[in-house]
Scaffold this motif. Structure first.
Motif, short mmCIF file in Angstrom:
data_model
loop_
_atom_site.label_atom_id
_atom_site.label_comp_id
_atom_site.label_asym_id
_atom_site.label_seq_id
_atom_site.Cartn_x
_atom_site.Cartn_y
_atom_site.Cartn_z
N PHE A 153 -45.74 -17.11 8.63
CA PHE A 153 -45.81 -16.04 9.64
C PHE A 153 -44.52 -15.22 9.68
O PHE A 153 -44.55 -14.05 10.06
CB PHE A 153 -46.17 -16.61 11.01
CG PHE A 153 -47.58 -17.12 11.06
CD1 PHE A 153 -48.64 -16.25 10.92
CD2 PHE A 153 -47.84 -18.47 11.22
CE1 PHE A 153 -49.96 -16.70 10.94
CE2 PHE A 153 -49.15 -18.94 11.25
CZ PHE A 153 -50.21 -18.06 11.10
N TYR A 154 -43.40 -15.81 9.27
CA TYR A 154 -42.16 -15.03 9.16
C TYR A 154 -42.33 -13.98 8.06
O TYR A 154 -41.99 -12.80 8.25
CB TYR A 154 -40.97 -15.93 8.86
CG TYR A 154 -39.69 -15.16 8.64
CD1 TYR A 154 -38.97 -14.64 9.73
CD2 TYR A 154 -39.21 -14.93 7.36
CE1 TYR A 154 -37.81 -13.90 9.53
CE2 TYR A 154 -38.04 -14.21 7.15
CZ TYR A 154 -37.35 -13.68 8.24
OH TYR A 154 -36.19 -12.96 8.04
N ASP A 155 -42.85 -14.41 6.90
CA ASP A 155 -43.07 -13.48 5.79
C ASP A 155 -44.10 -12.41 6.16
O ASP A 155 -43.95 -11.23 5.80
CB ASP A 155 -43.54 -14.24 4.55
CG ASP A 155 -42.46 -15.13 3.97
OD1 ASP A 155 -41.28 -14.92 4.29
OD2 ASP A 155 -42.80 -16.06 3.20
N LYS A 156 -45.13 -12.82 6.88
CA LYS A 156 -46.16 -11.87 7.31
C LYS A 156 -45.57 -10.83 8.26
O LYS A 156 -45.86 -9.63 8.16
CB LYS A 156 -47.30 -12.63 8.00
CG LYS A 156 -48.54 -11.80 8.27
CD LYS A 156 -49.65 -12.67 8.86
CE LYS A 156 -50.89 -11.84 9.20
NZ LYS A 156 -51.96 -12.69 9.79
N GLU B 174 -35.38 -5.25 12.36
CA GLU B 174 -34.76 -6.56 12.18
C GLU B 174 -35.60 -7.66 12.83
O GLU B 174 -36.09 -7.51 13.95
CB GLU B 174 -33.36 -6.56 12.79
CG GLU B 174 -32.56 -7.81 12.48
CD GLU B 174 -31.14 -7.75 12.99
OE1 GLU B 174 -30.48 -8.80 13.02
OE2 GLU B 174 -30.70 -6.64 13.38
N LEU B 175 -35.77 -8.76 12.10
CA LEU B 175 -36.50 -9.92 12.61
C LEU B 175 -35.52 -11.05 12.91
O LEU B 175 -34.61 -11.32 12.12
CB LEU B 175 -37.52 -10.42 11.57
CG LEU B 175 -38.83 -9.67 11.41
CD1 LEU B 175 -39.65 -10.32 10.31
CD2 LEU B 175 -39.62 -9.67 12.70
N ARG B 176 -35.70 -11.69 14.04
CA ARG B 176 -34.87 -12.85 14.39
C ARG B 176 -35.54 -14.12 13.85
O ARG B 176 -36.63 -14.49 14.29
CB ARG B 176 -34.69 -12.95 15.91
CG ARG B 176 -33.82 -11.89 16.52
CD ARG B 176 -33.74 -12.02 18.03
NE ARG B 176 -33.25 -13.34 18.44
CZ ARG B 176 -34.03 -14.29 18.97
NH1 ARG B 176 -35.34 -14.09 19.13
NH2 ARG B 176 -33.52 -15.44 19.34
N LYS B 177 -34.86 -14.76 12.90
CA LYS B 177 -35.43 -15.97 12.32
C LYS B 177 -35.63 -17.06 13.37
O LYS B 177 -36.53 -17.88 13.26
CB LYS B 177 -34.54 -16.50 11.19
CG LYS B 177 -34.85 -15.91 9.83
CD LYS B 177 -34.18 -16.71 8.71
CE LYS B 177 -34.63 -16.19 7.34
NZ LYS B 177 -34.05 -16.98 6.23
N GLU B 178 -34.76 -17.07 14.38
CA GLU B 178 -34.83 -18.11 15.41
C GLU B 178 -36.20 -18.11 16.10
O GLU B 178 -36.68 -19.16 16.53
CB GLU B 178 -33.73 -17.92 16.46
CG GLU B 178 -32.32 -18.20 15.96
CD GLU B 178 -31.77 -17.09 15.06
OE1 GLU B 178 -32.36 -15.99 15.03
OE2 GLU B 178 -30.77 -17.35 14.36
N ALA B 179 -36.81 -16.94 16.20
CA ALA B 179 -38.12 -16.85 16.86
C ALA B 179 -39.22 -17.50 16.03
O ALA B 179 -40.31 -17.77 16.54
CB ALA B 179 -38.46 -15.38 17.12
N PHE B 180 -38.93 -17.75 14.76
CA PHE B 180 -39.91 -18.34 13.85
C PHE B 180 -39.53 -19.76 13.45
O PHE B 180 -40.09 -20.31 12.51
CB PHE B 180 -40.07 -17.47 12.60
CG PHE B 180 -40.70 -16.12 12.89
CD1 PHE B 180 -42.07 -15.93 12.76
CD2 PHE B 180 -39.91 -15.06 13.30
CE1 PHE B 180 -42.64 -14.70 13.02
CE2 PHE B 180 -40.47 -13.82 13.57
CZ PHE B 180 -41.84 -13.63 13.43
N ARG B 181 -38.54 -20.34 14.14
CA ARG B 181 -38.11 -21.71 13.83
C ARG B 181 -38.55 -22.69 14.92
O ARG B 181 -38.57 -22.34 16.10
CB ARG B 181 -36.58 -21.79 13.68
CG ARG B 181 -36.05 -21.28 12.36
CD ARG B 181 -34.59 -21.67 12.15
NE ARG B 181 -34.07 -21.22 10.87
CZ ARG B 181 -34.20 -21.88 9.72
NH1 ARG B 181 -34.82 -23.06 9.73
NH2 ARG B 181 -33.72 -21.41 8.61
#
Length: 249
Positions: A131-134, A143-150
């Motif tokens: 879903f991060y890649d999507k 900008e995407l915050r990786k923390e939201a996908f961890r």
């Protein structure tokens, strides 16, 4: 934080209300759980880990999926995927939250802390990559915050919870293998292990390099035995031939 074998045996009973609920509400997750428990016990025996704790931890690690079973691929037998109509951030949150729901449910039902550890640590702080890649593809440069996908973690704190992290990922990946040769099984397992090492998921436990090697070896042997191809029976070939439509030039 510890639990005696006597107390753990109480939760090893598959007639426990949580196990019965998991079977009725998310039967495919229940089946995944049973396979994970079998593989985790095999690895635990090869490493001299606490196999009873591993088996019980495996039984309860995904109980949080009962809250929204349809959002997890193993339960989508109809072919419909509700994530197709959701924003990737919302999808990631639904996936990540099964850990929170599992911990809450486990505490309500009085699970020992050492069993709750398997629920909160089996994904560590890993990134929900799909879903991060999507989200990255549709973000149009924002900008995407990786923390939201961890996952929120913590990372595995013991050899047993680290074993479960590996086995959980391996079992899920094995279900999508088309040709389960020993070589491909080993490649798949090594890739999953290396990704977690690179992501620092085993930095807070005492899982050594020799133990990781033994884990890979055991999982390869166990999966090869369970996924080996079987010879087709004559009635199966006849059924396939009946289903074919002959096309003539």
């Amino acid at each position: 934080n510890a639990a005696s074998n006597f107390r753990l045996n109480k939760y090893a009973d598959l007639q426990h209300p949580l196990m019965r609920d998991l079977l009725s509400k998310a039967p495919a997750t229940y089946q995944h759980t049973m396979t994970v428990a079998y593989l985790a016990q095999a690895v635990g025996e090869s490493l001299g880990a606490n196999t009873l704790l591993l088996r019980v931890g495996a039984y309860y690690h995904d109980i949080g999926k009962m809250t929204n079973p349809q959002f997890f691929s193993e339960n989508q037998s109809s072919g419909k995927n509700p994530h197709d109509t959701l924003d990737p951030r919302q999808s990631a949150k639904l996936i990540i939250d099964h850990v929170k729901y599992g911990e809450t449910l486990g505490r309500q039902m009085g699970l020992p802390e050492v069993v709750l550890d398997f629920i909160v640590q089996h994904h560590g702080t890993q990134l929900v990559e799909y879903f991060y890649d999507k989200a990255a593809k549709v973000s149009h440069g924002s900008e995407l915050r990786k923390e939201a996908f961890r996952y929120r973690g913590p990372k595995p704190q013991s050899v047993e919870t680290a074993i479960l992290m590996i086995v959980d990922a391996v079992e899920a990946a094995s279900r999508s293998m088309e040709e389960a040769t020993r070589k491909k099984i080993e490649q798949m397992i090594r890739l999953l292990v290396v990704k977690r090492i690179a992501d620092g998921q085993f930095d807070e436990c005492n899982l050594s390099t020799p133990q990781l090697a033994k884990t890979v070896e055991t999982l390869v042997a166990s999966l090869e035995a369970s996924l080996h191809s079987r010879a087709e029976y004559p009635w199966q070939k006849k059924k396939q031939n009946k289903g074919r439509v002959e096309v003539k030039d």
